[in-house]
Scaffold this motif. Structure first.
Motif, mmCIF file in Angstrom:
data_model
loop_
_atom_site.group_PDB
_atom_site.id
_atom_site.type_symbol
_atom_site.label_atom_id
_atom_site.label_comp_id
_atom_site.label_asym_id
_atom_site.label_seq_id
_atom_site.Cartn_x
_atom_site.Cartn_y
_atom_site.Cartn_z
ATOM 1 N N ALA A 110 0.766 -1.001 -0.025
ATOM 2 C CA ALA A 110 0.046 0.073 0.056
ATOM 3 C C ALA A 110 0.735 1.281 -0.112
ATOM 4 O O ALA A 110 0.376 2.510 -0.442
ATOM 5 N N ASN A 111 2.111 1.176 0.633
ATOM 6 C CA ASN A 111 2.923 2.398 0.434
ATOM 7 C C ASN A 111 4.358 1.815 0.419
ATOM 8 O O ASN A 111 5.116 2.058 1.458
ATOM 9 N N PRO A 112 4.903 1.559 -0.636
ATOM 10 C CA PRO A 112 6.383 1.097 -0.827
ATOM 11 C C PRO A 112 7.429 2.178 -0.748
ATOM 12 O O PRO A 112 8.169 2.334 -1.650
ATOM 13 N N VAL A 113 7.546 2.983 0.064
ATOM 14 C CA VAL A 113 8.324 4.002 0.270
ATOM 15 C C VAL A 113 9.806 3.398 0.974
ATOM 16 O O VAL A 113 9.697 2.427 1.241
ATOM 17 N N VAL A 114 10.873 4.054 0.706
ATOM 18 C CA VAL A 114 12.331 3.499 1.324
ATOM 19 C C VAL A 114 12.384 3.224 2.603
ATOM 20 O O VAL A 114 12.679 1.989 2.843
ATOM 21 N N LEU A 115 11.660 3.858 3.455
ATOM 22 C CA LEU A 115 12.011 3.587 4.936
ATOM 23 C C LEU A 115 11.142 2.284 5.138
ATOM 24 O O LEU A 115 11.704 1.403 5.907
ATOM 25 N N PHE A 116 9.873 2.186 4.736
ATOM 26 C CA PHE A 116 9.150 0.890 5.004
ATOM 27 C C PHE A 116 9.665 -0.343 4.341
ATOM 28 O O PHE A 116 10.026 -1.299 5.070
ATOM 29 N N VAL A 117 10.284 -0.022 3.433
ATOM 30 C CA VAL A 117 10.997 -1.230 2.389
ATOM 31 C C VAL A 117 12.005 -1.719 3.480
ATOM 32 O O VAL A 117 12.329 -2.982 3.792
ATOM 33 N N LEU A 118 13.027 -0.869 3.575
ATOM 34 C CA LEU A 118 14.378 -1.128 4.458
ATOM 35 C C LEU A 118 14.006 -1.852 5.950
ATOM 36 O O LEU A 118 14.586 -2.595 6.402
ATOM 37 N N VAL A 119 12.999 -1.135 6.518
ATOM 38 C CA VAL A 119 12.617 -1.791 7.778
ATOM 39 C C VAL A 119 12.116 -3.274 7.690
ATOM 40 O O VAL A 119 12.519 -4.027 8.433
ATOM 41 N N LEU A 120 11.373 -3.665 6.548
ATOM 42 C CA LEU A 120 10.877 -4.809 6.389
ATOM 43 C C LEU A 120 11.882 -5.874 5.984
ATOM 44 O O LEU A 120 11.805 -6.851 6.367
ATOM 45 N N VAL A 121 12.901 -5.261 5.173
ATOM 46 C CA VAL A 121 14.082 -6.030 4.967
ATOM 47 C C VAL A 121 14.750 -6.599 6.178
ATOM 48 O O VAL A 121 15.211 -7.773 6.393
ATOM 49 N N VAL A 122 14.911 -5.822 7.291
ATOM 50 C CA VAL A 122 15.586 -6.114 8.441
ATOM 51 C C VAL A 122 14.707 -7.041 9.128
ATOM 52 O O VAL A 122 15.457 -8.054 9.877
ATOM 53 N N VAL A 123 13.673 -6.917 9.269
ATOM 54 C CA VAL A 123 12.531 -7.661 9.994
ATOM 55 C C VAL A 123 12.587 -9.306 9.208
ATOM 56 O O VAL A 123 12.741 -10.120 10.112
ATOM 57 N N ARG A 124 12.542 -9.272 8.086
ATOM 58 C CA ARG A 124 12.534 -10.615 7.279
ATOM 59 C C ARG A 124 13.719 -11.260 7.425
ATOM 60 O O ARG A 124 13.839 -12.475 7.657
ATOM 61 N N ARG A 125 14.822 -10.429 7.257
ATOM 62 C CA ARG A 125 16.032 -11.173 7.335
ATOM 63 C C ARG A 125 16.676 -11.773 8.758
ATOM 64 O O ARG A 125 17.145 -12.724 8.843
ATOM 65 N N ALA A 126 16.040 -10.760 9.862
ATOM 66 C CA ALA A 126 16.458 -11.404 11.036
ATOM 67 C C ALA A 126 15.665 -12.377 11.243
ATOM 68 O O ALA A 126 16.340 -13.275 12.294
ATOM 69 N N GLY A 127 14.580 -12.541 11.196
ATOM 70 C CA GLY A 127 13.655 -13.603 11.473
ATOM 71 C C GLY A 127 14.103 -14.801 10.658
ATOM 72 O O GLY A 127 13.923 -16.014 11.005
ATOM 73 N N ASN A 128 14.546 -14.857 9.440
ATOM 74 C CA ASN A 128 14.985 -15.818 8.698
ATOM 75 C C ASN A 128 16.368 -16.215 9.324
ATOM 76 O O ASN A 128 16.591 -17.684 9.533
ATOM 77 N N TYR A 129 17.389 -15.529 9.443
ATOM 78 C CA TYR A 129 18.559 -15.857 10.173
ATOM 79 C C TYR A 129 18.392 -16.368 11.401
ATOM 80 O O TYR A 129 19.164 -17.394 11.881
ATOM 81 N N ALA A 130 17.476 -15.825 12.477
ATOM 82 C CA ALA A 130 17.542 -16.238 13.905
ATOM 83 C C ALA A 130 16.518 -17.498 13.961
ATOM 84 O O ALA A 130 16.725 -18.378 15.103
#
Length: 427
Positions: A312-332
């Motif tokens: 609904a709102n793919p702006v830079v900040l939201f994208v980068l925050v979700l990148v961090v959440v996804r990768r941390a959940g995947n790695y941990a």
């Protein structure tokens, strides 16, 4: 039981092996994460089709590398095989460094660097987990693997910090030398770990040689339903990663290369700090309380929902925050949970089939999904960024369903084995 054992749920007799394994993966990830932000800054200068081309080359060379690895695994013992992998990669990076110094075209070598570092990004960790998982039982792996995996995040913090501080001077040729040196530092740790597992009687297969047929790993992959399920899980996971990767590249295209390197370095730092916290205090408790099925499916389902919100709102900040959440959940959570599944397979599957899944299937998935994204984006359908994210959410949902299924099958086998052991003890 001391503070360390209470915090990590690791038994005292497992502490030394877990700490040594932590240090081993710490060095491996330090070597790779010095490369990664520099590598990831390159694709923002390319379009979807150009990115897809490089990912295709990565798949081709990753498959060749796995074939060579399986051939070597059929010729030498496991104890010699593991250190030889890291020596070979260190030598390859120094060869690229030498090519730079001899004046080979920089643009060409940049693409060579991108492809080969992408092969390395999966190979070194796959070999590490093949080496480590042979020494742990199913119950031990649930206690120790999440802690061991935090070593990857701890090591990964050093690479991004280096890139952030030296983003103006950290050229490709410089990171190649540093990576090679750090990679070679892992060799003494392998020797110490072998002696430790020898001393506790856990090195029951490390000096053995695998089957002489270099294709036995591929044969076992197609004959084993569990391995097919894992391959499907990896394939769908690469789809979600590809959608995030292209979205990240799209939103960073407006920034210059130095700014991208700094932002990507910051993402790596935040991701790995969060991964350490989850790995130390959350992951192993999730494994033991909720089981492997929930551990493999929770993150994909959560990502699917968050991607729908992001569309609904793919702006830079939201994208980068979700990148961090996804990768941390995947790695941990997801990564150590899926490595637990390999504690119940034989050494042929662990050392031959596992690299095929972790590397060839992974990179094959990359190729499939990046060309799919190119087709729906720059290609024929003209999807917007938001529409591509929605497509990715559907893939994430399928990823979670497969994770729940293979985790459930693993738990059923584990319960049957526990029931059989209890009945035997009672008799």
């Amino acid at each position: 039981m001391n503070l360390f054992n209470r915090l990590t749920n690791i038994e005292p007799e497992e502490t030394k092996g877990a700490l040594l394994s932590f240090l081993f993966i710490f060095l491996l990830m330090t070597s790779y994460m010095i490369l990664k932000p520099v590598r990831d800054a390159l694709p923002s200068d390319w379009g979807d089709v150009s990115r897809a081309t490089q990912w295709t080359y990565t798949f081709i060379f990753a498959t060749i590398a796995v074939m060579v690895y399986n051939f070597c695994a059929a010729k030498i013992t496991i104890r010699k095989l593991v250190p030889c992998v890291f020596i070979a990669f260190a030598a390859s990076f120094m060869a690229i460094f030498s090519a730079y110094k001899f004046g080979v075209d920089v643009n060409f070598l940049g693409k060579v660097f991108y492809v080969w570092s992408s092969v390395f990004s999966l190979f070194h960790i796959s070999v590490f987990w093949s080496f480590v998982s042979q020494h742990y039982s199913k119950s031990q792996s649930k206690r120790t693997f999440s802690f061991i995996n935090t070593g990857a995040s701890a090591g990964a913090i050093l690479g991004p910090l280096t890139v952030i501080l030296l983003s103006e001077t950290m050229s490709i040729e410089n990171v190649l030398v540093v990576t090679s040196v750090v990679l070679l530092l892992s060799l003494p740790i392998i020797a110490v770990l072998n002696r430790h597992f020898d001393s506790i009687g856990a090195n029951n297969s490390d000096s053995e040689q695998l089957q002489t047929n270099p294709f036995s790993g591929l044969k076992e992959l197609f004959a084993n339903k569990k391995l097919i399920g894992l391959a499907s899980f990896i394939f769908l996971m690469t789809g979600v990663s590809a959608f995030f990767y292209t979205t990240q590249s799209d939103v960073l295209a407006a920034f210059d290369r130095a700014e991208r390197q700094q932002m990507l370095g910051s993402i790596e730092l935040l991701t790995n700090c969060l991964t350490i916290l989850l790995g130390l205090f959350v992951s192993n408790r999730i494994f033991q309380k909720f089981g492997i099925s929930a551990s493999l499916s929770f993150v994909p389902f959560a990502i699917a929902g968050l991607m729908l919100l992001l569309s609904a709102n793919p702006v830079v900040l939201f994208v980068l925050v979700l990148v961090v959440v996804r990768r941390a959940g995947n790695y941990a959570i997801v990564r150590p949970a899926r490595e637990v599944l390999f504690t119940s397979v034989d050494k042929e599957a662990r050392f031959k089939s596992k690299p095929i899944i972790d590397i060839a299937i992974y990179r094959g998935g990359d190729v499939f999904w990046i060309w799919t994204i190119a087709f729906i984006g720059d290609g024929y359908l003209g999807f917007s960024t938001a529409e591509k994210i929605i497509f990715g959410a559907v893939v994430a949902l399928a990823w979670g369903l497969v994770g729940a299924y293979i985790g459930k099958k693993h738990e059923q086998v584990e319960k049957q084995e526990l029931g059989y052991t209890s009945a035997t003890d009672a008799a």
